[in-house]
Design a protein around this motif. Structure first.
Motif, PDB file in Angstrom:
ATOM      1  N   PHE A  81       0.815  -1.214   0.000  1.00 51.76           N
ATOM      2  CA  PHE A  81       0.000   0.000   0.000  1.00 51.76           C
ATOM      3  C   PHE A  81       0.855   1.273   0.000  1.00 51.76           C
ATOM      4  O   PHE A  81       0.329   2.366   0.085  1.00 51.76           O
ATOM      5  N   GLN A  82       2.174   1.115  -0.103  1.00 54.29           N
ATOM      6  CA  GLN A  82       3.111   2.241  -0.180  1.00 54.29           C
ATOM      7  C   GLN A  82       2.895   3.218   0.979  1.00 54.29           C
ATOM      8  O   GLN A  82       2.751   4.417   0.784  1.00 54.29           O
ATOM      9  N   MET A  83       2.909   2.677   2.195  1.00 54.86           N
ATOM     10  CA  MET A  83       2.673   3.471   3.395  1.00 54.86           C
ATOM     11  C   MET A  83       3.973   4.117   3.867  1.00 54.86           C
ATOM     12  O   MET A  83       4.735   3.519   4.613  1.00 54.86           O
ATOM     13  N   ASP A  84       4.219   5.350   3.432  1.00 56.65           N
ATOM     14  CA  ASP A  84       5.377   6.099   3.900  1.00 56.65           C
ATOM     15  C   ASP A  84       4.976   6.929   5.126  1.00 56.65           C
ATOM     16  O   ASP A  84       3.825   6.883   5.566  1.00 56.65           O
ATOM     17  N   ASP A  85       5.919   7.686   5.669  1.00 58.66           N
ATOM     18  CA  ASP A  85       5.638   8.463   6.889  1.00 58.66           C
ATOM     19  C   ASP A  85       4.481   9.439   6.699  1.00 58.66           C
ATOM     20  O   ASP A  85       3.636   9.591   7.582  1.00 58.66           O
ATOM     21  N   GLU A  86       4.438  10.111   5.562  1.00 58.81           N
ATOM     22  CA  GLU A  86       3.356  11.074   5.294  1.00 58.81           C
ATOM     23  C   GLU A  86       2.001  10.375   5.222  1.00 58.81           C
ATOM     24  O   GLU A  86       1.006  10.868   5.756  1.00 58.81           O
ATOM     25  N   THR A  87       1.958   9.229   4.566  1.00 56.61           N
ATOM     26  CA  THR A  87       0.695   8.478   4.459  1.00 56.61           C
ATOM     27  C   THR A  87       0.244   7.995   5.832  1.00 56.61           C
ATOM     28  O   THR A  87      -0.942   8.085   6.164  1.00 56.61           O
ATOM     29  N   TRP A  88       1.182   7.505   6.651  1.00 58.14           N
ATOM     30  CA  TRP A  88       0.827   7.077   8.006  1.00 58.14           C
ATOM     31  C   TRP A  88       0.291   8.263   8.808  1.00 58.14           C
ATOM     32  O   TRP A  88      -0.679   8.118   9.557  1.00 58.14           O
ATOM     33  N   ALA A  89       0.908   9.436   8.652  1.00 63.22           N
ATOM     34  CA  ALA A  89       0.460  10.625   9.386  1.00 63.22           C
ATOM     35  C   ALA A  89      -0.962  11.000   8.979  1.00 63.22           C
ATOM     36  O   ALA A  89      -1.794  11.342   9.825  1.00 63.22           O
ATOM     37  N   ARG A  90      -1.275  10.905   7.707  1.00 63.54           N
ATOM     38  CA  ARG A  90      -2.625  11.206   7.228  1.00 63.54           C
ATOM     39  C   ARG A  90      -3.620  10.135   7.694  1.00 63.54           C
ATOM     40  O   ARG A  90      -4.751  10.433   8.037  1.00 63.54           O
ATOM     41  N   HIS A  91      -3.164   8.881   7.682  1.00 69.50           N
ATOM     42  CA  HIS A  91      -4.040   7.780   8.100  1.00 69.50           C
ATOM     43  C   HIS A  91      -4.360   7.861   9.594  1.00 69.50           C
ATOM     44  O   HIS A  91      -5.362   7.307  10.044  1.00 69.50           O
ATOM     45  N   ALA A  92      -3.528   8.561  10.353  1.00 61.14           N
ATOM     46  CA  ALA A  92      -3.802   8.730  11.787  1.00 61.14           C
ATOM     47  C   ALA A  92      -4.965   9.688  12.032  1.00 61.14           C
ATOM     48  O   ALA A  92      -5.411   9.843  13.175  1.00 61.14           O
ATOM     49  N   ASN A  93      -5.485  10.306  10.983  1.00 62.04           N
ATOM     50  CA  ASN A  93      -6.674  11.138  11.112  1.00 62.04           C
ATOM     51  C   ASN A  93      -7.856  10.222  11.439  1.00 62.04           C
ATOM     52  O   ASN A  93      -8.106   9.244  10.723  1.00 62.04           O
ATOM     53  N   PRO A  94      -8.602  10.509  12.515  1.00 61.28           N
ATOM     54  CA  PRO A  94      -9.733   9.648  12.860  1.00 61.28           C
ATOM     55  C   PRO A  94     -10.739   9.461  11.719  1.00 61.28           C
ATOM     56  O   PRO A  94     -11.338   8.389  11.593  1.00 61.28           O
TER      57      PRO A  94
END
Length: 173
Positions: free
Chosen positions: A11-24
């Motif tokens: 899913f190409q989960m980089d740091d920026e994507t993880w940070a966005r995914h942490a949005n409830p």
């Protein structure tokens, strides 16, 4: 590489994507993914080959959801900490986690996999009960898994400066 790391890599989960995914909003809207996939694959009965359209939409939704929302103003909430705990869990081969956090997430992931097999069987055979049963098992085990990830993150947030930096609340600063 663990299976979870392979999935994150896919899913190409980089740091920026993880940070966005942490949005409830990302966490809670992602819970629609299984239902969308069930509906999309079941739609073959009504749509025939056109069912490829909702199937493609559901798959695209699965990939785009962690990228869709902005980085949250705060990660000091259950949903965000669940995502942060997933990151810690993914990194457990690099930074060991406490022993009491090792077994239950694996059991819950296995239960989720069994539930997914029931969903696949139910959707393939167009049987509602195995589909519903499997979906309930997947959802319950995934939500319990996320709850365990919150606990894991709370226990591990001080293990590294990086983990600690993931927890913030810009409204309180």
């Amino acid at each position: 590489m663990t299976i979870e790391q392979k999935i994150a890599s896919f899913f190409q989960m980089d740091d920026e994507t993880w940070a966005r995914h942490a949005n409830p909003l990302s966490v809670w809207t992602r819970t629609t993914t299984l239902l969308l996939l069930i509906f999309a694959f079941w739609s073959r009965v009504w749509l025939g080959m056109w069912s490829l359209v909702p199937i493609a939409i559901a798959i695209i939704w699965t990939w785009i959801n962690p990228r869709l929302f902005k980085k949250p103003k705060s990660t000091d909430n259950w949903a965000s900490m669940g995502v942060l705990g997933e990151r810690v869990w993914l990194n457990r081969t690099e930074i060991p986690i406490p022993k009491h956090h090792r077994l239950v997430p694996n059991i819950l992931s296995s239960l989720s996999g069994i539930g997914a097999l029931c969903v696949i069987w139910g959707v393939f055979s167009l049987e509602i009960w195995p589909t519903l049963f499997g979906a309930v098992v997947v959802y319950l085990s995934k939500l319990w898994f996320l709850d365990r990830m919150v606990w894991l993150y709370q226990d591990m947030k001080d293990a590294t400066p990086e983990y600690n930096s993931w927890l913030y609340d810009t409204d309180r600063e």
